[in-house]
Design an enzyme around this catalytic site. Structure first.
Site, PDB file in Angstrom:
ATOM      1  N   SER A 156      27.416  38.981  39.404  1.00  0.00           N
ATOM      2  CA  SER A 156      27.067  37.844  40.444  1.00  0.00           C
ATOM      3  C   SER A 156      27.348  36.569  40.015  1.00  0.00           C
ATOM      4  CB  SER A 156      25.380  38.105  40.736  1.00  0.00           C
ATOM      5  OG  SER A 156      25.006  37.663  41.943  1.00  0.00           O
ATOM      6  N   ASP A 407      27.076  46.543  48.541  1.00  0.00           N
ATOM      7  CA  ASP A 407      26.414  45.219  48.166  1.00  0.00           C
ATOM      8  C   ASP A 407      26.960  44.214  49.142  1.00  0.00           C
ATOM      9  OD1 ASP A 407      25.481  42.933  46.838  1.00  0.00           O
ATOM     10  OD2 ASP A 407      27.344  42.801  45.485  1.00  0.00           O
ATOM     11  N   HIS A 432      24.849  46.040  44.103  1.00  0.00           N
ATOM     12  CA  HIS A 432      25.099  45.012  43.277  1.00  0.00           C
ATOM     13  C   HIS A 432      25.553  45.276  42.009  1.00  0.00           C
ATOM     14  CE1 HIS A 432      25.153  40.692  43.481  1.00  0.00           C
ATOM     15  NE2 HIS A 432      24.186  40.459  42.778  1.00  0.00           N
TER      16      HIS A 432
END
Length: 469
Positions: A156, A407, A432
């Site tokens: 991320s 995601d 994710h």
């Protein structure tokens, strides 16, 4: 303004798991300001380290570029690094991001004013990491031999930092594994609605009726809550901790539901997991089980939606009531500021055929006004592109951009390879940064292949590092 709130999902979903990985907790003194000669302040940056399998002569350094939270949480949730450290005889390091966890440059006063908060940038954080890597390599350098290669890992926002660290500091970072890194989720790079299109596709592909029910629920909420008795009905039947008293409360409820749909898409893993609460395997399938008829009357439809949302906030049945403020966290002190400076990611919803949400356009002027009122700063939209090159990555090398196509943040990710050494790795049924998580018996073939591919590239990078002229 729910657009700002969504930015928290870069990381917050990985909380509340434990792994039992062993490490020592360490601190290094770093400058508050790496880029001027006017501030001599320093602070202690925390990092976690394990050298159990490290071959100090030949083994690489696996370095996690921490993102917006306690570094222990990322260590616990990045099992892939731990699992391959023995095979590669690597030193494992997890570095905390400044202004998060314990790494507060000015302690409890770090968020008090702009003068202190102004040192919260990705550039400053990466400079911290470079200082730490230099410190870790000092013993090797003192012997006169070539230092151990360093490979940055991150998921991320941490994945963004891993990639940008390789781009900005190629002499320090030999390669980067950037998982679920939305480095193109910025103005002029990605349409603002793409994030919600991906989110919507996960529900629609699970069940067309589920998508239609969610789409219909927003109007149903408005219809039911037009009257005070309707607000009372929804408060009681959705078991809200605080009653709905006015239109602002109703708006907050809808924002909460939107956040939950996004979060569930991000954690749509093929096994049970524990985040804000326990979740079943493939949670969106569970959510959609109750949403079977979007043509029902408003109250019946809303009860089916509530049963679906309960999978997120009360799967185990232990919650007494639904707390719409459950997302609040001290972490947001830092991330909200970053979301008003560098990390301005335009997000919007169109509704209708485009997505399953209410229409809500991206309004930079309103966003900027919010940031000015809260932080007394004037946001700009091109900082990231100027700093890191935007979509012009032809000069970059040795980066793997992995993205799970379930995601929502894959919308701003690198989905096509840029060159022979800047590669896109797609995980068709991954959510994710699933590839960085610990291996699980229920892992799908696509994530297993992705991890093998990552190991292949790390092996190649080590070989190139050792034997290139």
């Amino acid at each position: 303004m729910f657009i700002l709130a969504f930015s928290q999902f870069l990381m917050l979903i990985i909380f509340h798991t434990t792994s039992g990985y062993n490490y020592t907790t360490n601190y290094i003194t770093v400058p508050v300001d790496h880029f001027s000669y006017t501030n001599d302040d320093t602070f202690e940056l925390k990092y976690l380290m394990n050298d159990k399998y490290w071959d100090v002569n030949k083994g690489p350094i696996f370095f996690y570029t921490g993102n917006e939270g306690r570094i222990e949480d990322f260590s616990d949730n990045t099992g892939f690094m731990w699992e391959i450290s023995r095979e590669f005889k690597a030193l494992v390091v997890f570095a905390e991001h400044r202004y998060y966890g314990e790494s507060l440059p000015y302690g409890k006063q770090s968020f008090d004013d702009n003068k202190k908060l102004g040192y919260l940038t990705s550039q400053q954080a990466m400079a911290d990491f470079v200082d730490l890597i230099k410190y870790l390599r000092e013993d090797a350098l003192s012997t006169g031999r070539r230092p151990n290669p360093v490979f940055a890992f991150g998921g991320s926002y941490g994945g963004m930092l891993a990639a940008w660290s390789r781009i900005k500091y190629p002499a320090t970072i030999e390669g980067a594994i950037a998982s679920s890194a939305p480095i193109w989720q910025f103005t002029g790079m990605t349409p603002c609605n793409d994030f919600y299109k991906v989110t919507s596709s996960v529900y629609r592909n699970t069940s067309a009726e589920c998508g239609l029910t969610i789409s219909a629920s927003w109007k149903a909420i408005d219809n039911v809550t037009e009257s005070d008795s309707g607000k009372t009905w929804l408060t009681e039947n959705w078991k809200l901790c605080k009653p709905l008293k006015n239109s602002d409360d109703v708006t907050q409820l809808k924002y909460w539901a939107t956040d939950v749909y996004v979060a569930l898409a991000m954690v749509n893993y093929p096994y049970e997991a524990n985040f804000f609460a326990s979740l079943p395997a493939n949670p969106i399938k569970e959510v959609c089980k109750s949403m079977t008829n979007h043509m029902e009357d408003d109250k019946t439809l809303l009860m089916s939606v509530f049963h679906g949302l309960s999978v997120y906030f009360n799967y185990t049945g232990s919650a007494d009531c639904l707390n719409l403020s459950a997302f609040s966290d001290d972490i947001m002190n830092g991330w909200n500021y970053q979301a008003c400076t560098e990390m301005i990611m335009p997000l919007c919803t169109n509704g209708g055929e485009d997505d399953i949400f209410e229409a809500n356009p991206w309004d930079f002027e309103s966003y900027a006004e919010y940031c000015e009122n809260r932080y007394d700063i004037k946001p700009t939209t091109d900082d990231v592109e100027k700093q890191y090159g935007g979509k012009n990555l032809k000069a970059a090398s040795n980066i793997i951009f992995s993205n799970g196509l379930l995601d929502p943040w894959s919308s701003g990710g690198v989905l096509k390879s840029i060159s022979s050494s800047v590669r896109a790795l797609l995980i068709s049924d991954g959510a994710h940064h699933l590839d960085l998580r610990p291996s699980n018996p229920n892992d799908t073939s696509s994530v297993i292949r992705a991890r093998k591919t990552i190991k292949h590239w790390i092996t190649k990078w080590i070989f190139d590092y050792r034997y290139r002229k």
